[in-house]
Design a protein around this motif. Structure first.
Motif, short mmCIF file in Angstrom:
data_model
loop_
_atom_site.label_atom_id
_atom_site.label_comp_id
_atom_site.label_asym_id
_atom_site.label_seq_id
_atom_site.Cartn_x
_atom_site.Cartn_y
_atom_site.Cartn_z
N TYR A 1 -12.57 6.44 -14.42
CA TYR A 1 -12.37 4.98 -13.66
C TYR A 1 -12.93 3.97 -14.45
CZ TYR A 1 -14.03 2.07 -9.66
OH TYR A 1 -14.22 1.17 -8.80
N ASN B 1 -6.25 -5.27 -6.07
CA ASN B 1 -7.13 -4.44 -5.64
C ASN B 1 -6.94 -2.86 -5.69
OD1 ASN B 1 -9.51 -4.28 -3.33
ND2 ASN B 1 -7.53 -3.37 -2.48
N ASP C 1 0.92 -1.18 -0.08
CA ASP C 1 -0.10 -0.07 0.01
C ASP C 1 0.77 1.19 -0.02
OD1 ASP C 1 -3.21 0.13 0.94
OD2 ASP C 1 -2.20 2.03 0.86
N1 LIG Z 1 -15.70 0.29 -2.40
C1 LIG Z 1 -16.60 -0.04 -3.22
O1 LIG Z 1 -17.77 0.04 -3.29
C2 LIG Z 1 -16.04 -0.58 -4.59
C3 LIG Z 1 -17.05 -0.41 -5.87
C4 LIG Z 1 -16.43 -0.93 -6.97
C5 LIG Z 1 -15.16 -1.51 -7.11
N2 LIG Z 1 -14.29 -1.25 -6.07
C6 LIG Z 1 -12.80 -1.37 -6.43
O2 LIG Z 1 -12.37 -2.41 -5.11
C7 LIG Z 1 -11.02 -2.09 -5.01
C8 LIG Z 1 -11.01 -1.52 -3.67
O3 LIG Z 1 -11.73 -0.51 -3.45
P1 LIG Z 1 -11.72 0.29 -1.97
O4 LIG Z 1 -13.12 0.90 -1.74
O5 LIG Z 1 -11.31 -0.70 -0.90
O6 LIG Z 1 -10.75 1.49 -2.25
P2 LIG Z 1 -10.16 2.34 -1.06
O7 LIG Z 1 -9.78 3.71 -1.75
O8 LIG Z 1 -10.73 2.38 0.10
O9 LIG Z 1 -8.78 1.62 -1.01
C9 LIG Z 1 -7.72 1.39 -1.85
C10 LIG Z 1 -6.21 1.34 -1.35
O10 LIG Z 1 -5.33 1.18 -2.50
C11 LIG Z 1 -4.24 2.00 -1.88
N3 LIG Z 1 -3.91 2.94 -3.04
C12 LIG Z 1 -4.18 3.82 -3.73
N4 LIG Z 1 -3.42 4.40 -4.57
C13 LIG Z 1 -2.21 3.52 -4.45
C14 LIG Z 1 -1.21 3.54 -4.99
N5 LIG Z 1 -0.70 4.38 -6.01
N6 LIG Z 1 -0.09 2.43 -4.77
C15 LIG Z 1 -0.16 1.89 -3.60
N7 LIG Z 1 -1.65 1.77 -3.01
C16 LIG Z 1 -2.57 2.70 -3.55
C17 LIG Z 1 -4.91 3.09 -0.96
O11 LIG Z 1 -3.76 3.52 -0.02
C18 LIG Z 1 -5.95 2.20 -0.21
O12 LIG Z 1 -5.52 1.59 0.93
C19 LIG Z 1 -10.62 -1.01 -6.13
O13 LIG Z 1 -10.24 -1.76 -7.19
C20 LIG Z 1 -11.96 -0.26 -6.19
O14 LIG Z 1 -11.84 0.19 -7.66
C21 LIG Z 1 -14.55 -0.77 -4.93
#
Ligand SMILES: NC(=O)c1ccc[n+]([C@@H]2O[C@H](COP(=O)([O-])OP(=O)(O)OC[C@H]3O[C@@H](n4cnc5c(N)ncnc54)[C@H](O)[C@@H]3O)[C@@H](O)[C@H]2O)c1
Length: 252
Positions: A155, A90, A37
């Motif tokens: 996105y 992820n 992360d």
């Molecule tokens: N939360 C939702 O409802 C939802 C819906 C559809 C898809 N998703 C997908 O699920 C996945 C996780 O979503 P989430 O809601 O937990 O996201 P989040 O934003 O809560 O967490 C994302 C994590 O990725 C890390 N991150 C971001 N940029 C980074 C980088 N450049 N290098 C290293 N780490 C990095 C962040 O620090 C964070 O810990 C994503 O791919 C998101 O697109 C989530």
């Protein structure tokens, strides 16, 4: 004893949100987890949770937009756990609520850099280990892509590219015994919940388009779907996407 005992898993973006839930679900099945992360404190917190469960885990503070940092993250996982059996792409960043015609170069760099480009970086770096006879890759797409949700152009374009990456790698890597699949979540855990807490009307609107009218959970919903794809029950499943979205995409 779990279904993933002793397997070495990398989970990107596991310093919080869904990724942390996925890391917990994998660890509870016996996997060793490398938590990658940008948020180093978040990664350390996840590792503390995992080791508290008796799992072996490693925090790697890295920006996945940089291929050198991705290579170093994979090397760190291999140094610690011997190989990479399971790769979960992820992490992703993106700016939302942007009209299509207002998408900026930075928006594209962020969504594509953290999404499909980082996914390819990790898959490329982990390939020599994934072809150890067990390899599993699980990439994250989105229910927003399936609908598709307005205002999320950069996105959704980037998530669509992850779909293409998943299918072509599944085709090419089947001969190496590697499966490559995706999860498409929706309305899950902290990030989306924070947004909906601030926008209660949107919450009503979104939940009214779900078949199952609740938020999904990072560990119990997304994490268990990842455990399935990473585990022995899915050994004949590749190139596909599982919607873990409360029936949102299906409903629309
Ligand atoms: N939360 C939702 O409802 C939802 C819906 C559809 C898809 N998703 C997908 O699920 C996945 C996780 O979503 P989430 O809601 O937990 O996201 P989040 O934003 O809560 O967490 C994302 C994590 O990725 C890390 N991150 C971001 N940029 C980074 C980088 N450049 N290098 C290293 N780490 C990095 C962040 O620090 C964070 O810990 C994503 O791919 C998101 O697109 C989530």
């Amino acid at each position: 004893m779990g279904t993933l005992n002793g397997k070495s898993a990398i989970v990107t973006g596991a310093g919080g949100g869904i990724g942390r839930g996925v890391a917990l679900a994998l660890a509870k099945e016996g996997a060793n987890v490398t938590v990658v992360d940008l948020n180093g404190d978040g990664a350390d917190e996840t590792v503390a949770l995992l080791t508290g469960l008796g799992a072996d885990a490693l925090a790697v503070h890295a920006d996945i937009r940089d291929s050198a940092q991705v290579d170093a993250a994979v090397s760190a996982a291999v140094d610690r756990f011997g190989t990479v059996d399971i790769l979960v792409n992820n992490a992703m960043g993106a700016r939302g609520q942007v009209a299509f015609e207002d998408i900026t170069d930075d928006d594209l760099d962020l969504a594509f850099g953290t999404g499909p480009i980082a996914t390819v970086y990790f898959m490329r770096a982990a390939f020599p280990y994934l072809k150890n006879g067990y390899g599993r890759v699980i990439n994250f797409r989105s229910g927003a892509e399936m609908i598709p949700l307005g205002g999320m152009g950069s996105y959704i374009a980037a998530k669509g590219a992850i779909g293409g990456i998943t299918r072509v790698a599944a085709r090419e890597w089947g001969v190496h015994g590697i499966t490559v699949n995706s999860i498409a979540p929706s309305a899950m855990t902290a990030a989306a919940k924070g947004y909906f807490d601030a926008n209660p009307d949107k919450l009503k609107e979104v939940l009214s388009t779900q078949s199952l009218q609740r938020f999904g959970d990072g560990e119990a919903d997304a994490g268990r779907a990842v455990v399935y794809l990473a585990g022995p029950d899915a050994s004949y499943v590749t190139g596909t996407t599982i919607s873990v979205d409360g029936g949102g995409a299906f409903y629309s």
